[in-house]
Motif scaffolding. Structure first.
Motif, short mmCIF file in Angstrom:
data_model
loop_
_atom_site.label_atom_id
_atom_site.label_comp_id
_atom_site.label_asym_id
_atom_site.label_seq_id
_atom_site.Cartn_x
_atom_site.Cartn_y
_atom_site.Cartn_z
N ARG A 1 45.33 33.65 40.68
CA ARG A 1 45.52 34.89 41.45
C ARG A 1 44.40 34.95 42.48
O ARG A 1 43.22 34.79 42.14
CB ARG A 1 45.45 36.09 40.50
CG ARG A 1 46.02 37.40 41.01
CD ARG A 1 46.15 38.34 39.81
NE ARG A 1 46.82 39.58 40.13
CZ ARG A 1 46.21 40.75 40.25
NH1 ARG A 1 44.90 40.84 40.07
NH2 ARG A 1 46.89 41.85 40.52
N ARG B 1 48.04 36.77 46.24
CA ARG B 1 48.18 38.20 46.00
C ARG B 1 48.31 38.94 47.33
O ARG B 1 49.09 39.88 47.46
CB ARG B 1 46.96 38.73 45.22
CG ARG B 1 46.96 40.22 44.96
CD ARG B 1 48.09 40.63 44.02
NE ARG B 1 47.99 42.05 43.68
CZ ARG B 1 48.80 42.65 42.82
NH1 ARG B 1 49.77 41.99 42.22
NH2 ARG B 1 48.64 43.94 42.56
N TRP C 1 44.46 44.40 45.06
CA TRP C 1 44.23 43.61 43.85
C TRP C 1 44.80 44.31 42.60
O TRP C 1 45.30 43.63 41.70
CB TRP C 1 42.73 43.38 43.68
CG TRP C 1 42.39 42.32 42.67
CD1 TRP C 1 41.85 42.50 41.43
CD2 TRP C 1 42.58 40.91 42.81
NE1 TRP C 1 41.68 41.30 40.79
CE2 TRP C 1 42.12 40.30 41.62
CE3 TRP C 1 43.08 40.10 43.83
CZ2 TRP C 1 42.15 38.92 41.42
CZ3 TRP C 1 43.11 38.72 43.64
CH2 TRP C 1 42.65 38.15 42.45
N ASP D 1 50.22 47.14 42.01
CA ASP D 1 51.46 46.37 42.16
C ASP D 1 52.49 47.10 43.02
O ASP D 1 53.20 46.48 43.82
CB ASP D 1 52.07 46.07 40.79
CG ASP D 1 51.22 45.12 39.96
OD1 ASP D 1 50.36 44.43 40.54
OD2 ASP D 1 51.42 45.07 38.73
N CYS E 1 51.67 46.74 46.73
CA CYS E 1 52.01 45.40 47.22
C CYS E 1 53.52 45.28 47.45
O CYS E 1 53.97 44.73 48.47
CB CYS E 1 51.53 44.34 46.24
SG CYS E 1 49.73 44.13 46.22
#
Length: 390
Positions: A212, A290, A350, A353, A356
């Motif tokens: 990651r 990521r 980071w 979720d 993202c």
């Protein structure tokens, strides 16, 4: 039938400029395939373009300067009389002798070079950026470098029938800097935004890295701002958040400083430098990252955000210049001077979720607005305006 030459003046080591040339040729091939109005041929001293043109199914001719003709061209550049310079260029420069022999209607020059074109020729040429006027880094335009860039770009603006820029802001900057020196410059400038290079849609090749990570693909110039990115990783670690960072790019004027800082901050287990990577390896890195980080000070726009859009990679970008214009709400933005803002964006990407996923969705919408089809249509519109209207 309109005959168009493309002068591929870039080399495989020119990075984004080389990919831009390939995009121009690719778009030209599609225009020729869909319209009987146009015929294209690519010229270059770089034999590497022969393979590219075979792949893209575009005719190619290599340009060869004899020593004698190089000397004649050099002497011609020193002559003040423009008519004599034009005639010398027409005779001695193989590019312009081909232009005359083949009775071309237009020459697209794929990079910003000083070209002593004959009076009879029509040309289109890009200005990728004029950052020497807007940011203060020695590699961008300090001292004599900045003066040389200005002289070259003024020459391009005067001699070109069309000047290509990457964004509305890019057009504004060219006019701010050179508009008072050249009558009618605004009508010459055409906005043709970059697209992701076609290799980004190809196969990926595994490269050993973190499970990651956040990716920053950029050569190690000072204006690329690696230092603040590394410092943000260190501050997050001190906060208890361990972010991995992958850096790719060749050594320029700042790599040793970056490596020294990584060692000083004891970040060797969190930051990996991969130096040069192949196109296939870069595709893998985007697809498995990521997020993309792009803390550069330069612009107006950049290629990596387009690559990230193409491959569904969330991103955090400098809010400098036209970066927001380029990708809209498909990214988080930060002041590249601020380690705190870089750190904040990095932390959000980071750990969140849902954020993202939202950025990926916005990116999918954004990339449909501008791709090779739209690039091709705009290029044809620009060519038409110069060939038929000027």
């Amino acid at each position: 039938m309109k005959k168009i030459g493309i002068y591929a003046c870039t080399t495989p080591f020119d990075g984004g400029a080389y990919q831009y040339t390939r995009t121009i040729i690719n778009a030209a091939q599609r225009i020729a395939r869909e319209s009987v109005e146009y015929e294209f041929i690519v010229y270059s001293e770089e034999r590497a373009w022969k393979k590219e043109c075979i792949e893209l199914n575009v005719p190619f001719e290599v340009l060869q300067f004899t020593i004698f003709k190089k000397i004649v061209c050099w002497i011609g550049q020193k002559i003040h009389n423009s008519y004599i310079r034009s005639k010398i260029s027409e005779y001695a420069d193989p590019l312009w002798s081909r232009y005359k022999k083949r009775q071309l209607d237009l020459m697209i020059i794929s990079g910003p070079v000083r070209a002593e074109k004959p009076n009879m020729a029509k040309i289109i040429m890009p200005i990728f950026d004029i950052m020497q006027r807007y940011i203060d880094f020695p590699e961008v335009g300090g001292g004599s470098i900045g003066k040389e860039r200005d002289e070259k770009y003024i020459d391009i603006c005067k001699k070109s029938d069309g000047v290509l820029v990457d964004s509305l802001l890019g057009k504004q900057q060219v006019l701010e800097c050179y508009g008072n020196l050249i009558d009618g410059l605004a009508s010459k400038i055409h906005v043709l935004p970059y697209i992701a290079p076609d290799y980004i849609y190809g196969k990926e090749q595994l490269i050993e890295t973190f499970h990651r990570y956040i990716l920053y693909p950029a050569q190690f110039w000072k204006h690329k701002n690696h230092i603040r990115l590394v410092q943000a990783v260190a501050r997050l670690r001190d906060k208890g958040i361990k972010v991995n960072l992958v850096l790719t790019g060749t050594e320029k004027n700042n790599k040793k400083n970056v490596e020294g800082l990584i060692q000083e901050l004891a970040l060797g287990m969190q930051i990996q430098i991969l130096d040069y990577v192949t196109n296939e390896q870069l595709v893998y890195l985007y697809r498995h990252a990521r997020a993309l980080a792009m803390p550069t000070f330069a612009g107006p726009t950049n290629i990596p955000p387009l690559e990230a859009l193409a491959l569904g990679c969330p991103m955090m970008l400098s809010n400098n210049f036209a970066m927001p214009e380029q990708v809209g709400d498909a990214a988080l933005y930060f002041n590249p001077e601020s380690i705190e803002e870089i750190m904040d964006c990095m932390e959000k990407l980071w750990i969140d979720d849902e954020l993202c996923a939202e950025l990926i969705l916005h990116g999918a919408i954004q990339k449909r607005k501008w791709g090779l089809k739209q690039f091709q249509e705009k290029l044809k519109e620009i060519m038409d305006s110069i060939i038929f209207c000027s």
